[in-house]
Design a protein around this motif. Structure first.
Motif, mmCIF file in Angstrom:
data_model
loop_
_atom_site.group_PDB
_atom_site.id
_atom_site.type_symbol
_atom_site.label_atom_id
_atom_site.label_comp_id
_atom_site.label_asym_id
_atom_site.label_seq_id
_atom_site.Cartn_x
_atom_site.Cartn_y
_atom_site.Cartn_z
ATOM 1 N N UNK A 60 0.839 -1.210 0.000
ATOM 2 C CA UNK A 60 0.000 0.000 0.000
ATOM 3 C C UNK A 60 0.866 1.249 0.000
ATOM 4 N N UNK A 61 1.891 1.265 0.858
ATOM 5 C CA UNK A 61 2.786 2.429 0.941
ATOM 6 C C UNK A 61 3.489 2.668 -0.394
ATOM 7 N N UNK A 62 3.972 1.606 -1.024
ATOM 8 C CA UNK A 62 4.634 1.754 -2.325
ATOM 9 C C UNK A 62 3.653 2.277 -3.372
ATOM 10 N N UNK A 63 2.435 1.789 -3.367
ATOM 11 C CA UNK A 63 1.412 2.219 -4.318
ATOM 12 C C UNK A 63 1.136 3.717 -4.170
ATOM 13 N N UNK A 64 1.006 4.157 -2.926
ATOM 14 C CA UNK A 64 0.757 5.581 -2.666
ATOM 15 C C UNK A 64 1.920 6.428 -3.174
ATOM 16 N N UNK A 65 3.139 5.865 -3.131
ATOM 17 C CA UNK A 65 4.333 6.564 -3.638
ATOM 18 C C UNK A 65 4.484 6.422 -5.155
ATOM 19 N N UNK A 66 3.486 5.816 -5.803
ATOM 20 C CA UNK A 66 3.487 5.563 -7.253
ATOM 21 C C UNK A 66 4.583 4.578 -7.682
ATOM 22 N N UNK A 67 4.930 3.689 -6.782
ATOM 23 C CA UNK A 67 5.885 2.607 -7.043
ATOM 24 C C UNK A 67 5.043 1.330 -7.039
ATOM 25 N N UNK A 68 4.601 0.909 -8.212
ATOM 26 C CA UNK A 68 3.598 -0.139 -8.345
ATOM 27 C C UNK A 68 4.241 -1.524 -8.348
ATOM 28 N N UNK A 69 3.826 -2.349 -7.386
ATOM 29 C CA UNK A 69 4.436 -3.659 -7.183
ATOM 30 C C UNK A 69 3.362 -4.711 -6.921
ATOM 31 N N UNK A 91 -0.417 1.011 -12.801
ATOM 32 C CA UNK A 91 -0.849 1.002 -11.402
ATOM 33 C C UNK A 91 -1.945 -0.025 -11.139
ATOM 34 N N UNK A 92 -2.798 -0.272 -12.112
ATOM 35 C CA UNK A 92 -3.875 -1.238 -11.895
ATOM 36 C C UNK A 92 -3.421 -2.688 -12.080
ATOM 37 N N UNK A 93 -2.134 -2.891 -12.378
ATOM 38 C CA UNK A 93 -1.558 -4.242 -12.372
ATOM 39 C C UNK A 93 -0.941 -4.568 -11.006
#
Length: 176
Positions: A69-78, A111-113
């Motif tokens: 979640x934290x990475x996603x918020x930082x636009x680092x999609x994993x 991001x949606x992946x």
């Protein structure tokens, strides 16, 4: 009787002060980065019938979900790379275990992946109840989405786990 008292007296008063508070030593260590989460549990397998060593999987799942979640918020999609998850349960069956776990992440382009929620279902020397867990997690899914579930992972000592990831319906609400 007098001899017994004389013999016990020195023993009772020579015991360490903390002897009455015996505690079970457990060590849990989890570290996460943008590459994944690694950790280990060292301690007893069971305490009062509860499989505390297996509960390390719960702690790891929570940390993985938080990091994704934290990475996603930082636009680092994993997302988690299921094929590279490593589990080791050294000493399982002896009463004490070292449970090592590595949950690697892989970068995705869109991001949606990405996936931002993570969980597991497993057990020590018994088959995990995957169907039951799927039903429990049904309400956390966005409409039209599904759980992504790993193949059954197993250690030589008998720990079995299915690892599960999905898009968090709050964090990724724009991924319809």
């Amino acid at each position: 009787m007098k001899q017994l008292v004389v013999l016990l007296f020195p023993v009772l008063f020579s015991m360490p002060k903390n002897c009455e508070k015996l505690s079970i030593v457990q060590k849990v260590n989890i570290n996460c980065s943008d590459k994944g989460c690694q950790g280990e549990y060292i301690g007893p397998e069971f305490i009062n019938g509860s499989d505390v060593a297996h509960q390390f999987s719960n702690k790891m799942s929570a940390k993985v979900g938080t990091k994704l979640k934290a990475l996603y918020i930082e636009k680092d999609y994993r997302k988690v790379d299921f094929s590279k998850i490593e589990m080791n349960t050294i000493g399982m069956g002896s009463g004490n275990v070292i449970y090592k776990l590595s949950i690697p992440f892989v970068l995705v382009k869109e991001k949606c992946d990405a996936f931002t929620s993570f969980d597991h279902v497993g057990g020590w020397n018994h088959s995990p109840s995957l169907l039951k867990r799927k039903k429990e997690l049904k309400n956390v899914l966005m409409t039209g989405h599904k759980l992504h579930i790993s193949e059954l992972k197993q250690t030589p000592e008998g720990l079995q786990e299915y690892w599960i990831q999905w898009k968090n319906k709050y964090t990724q609400s724009d991924c319809k």
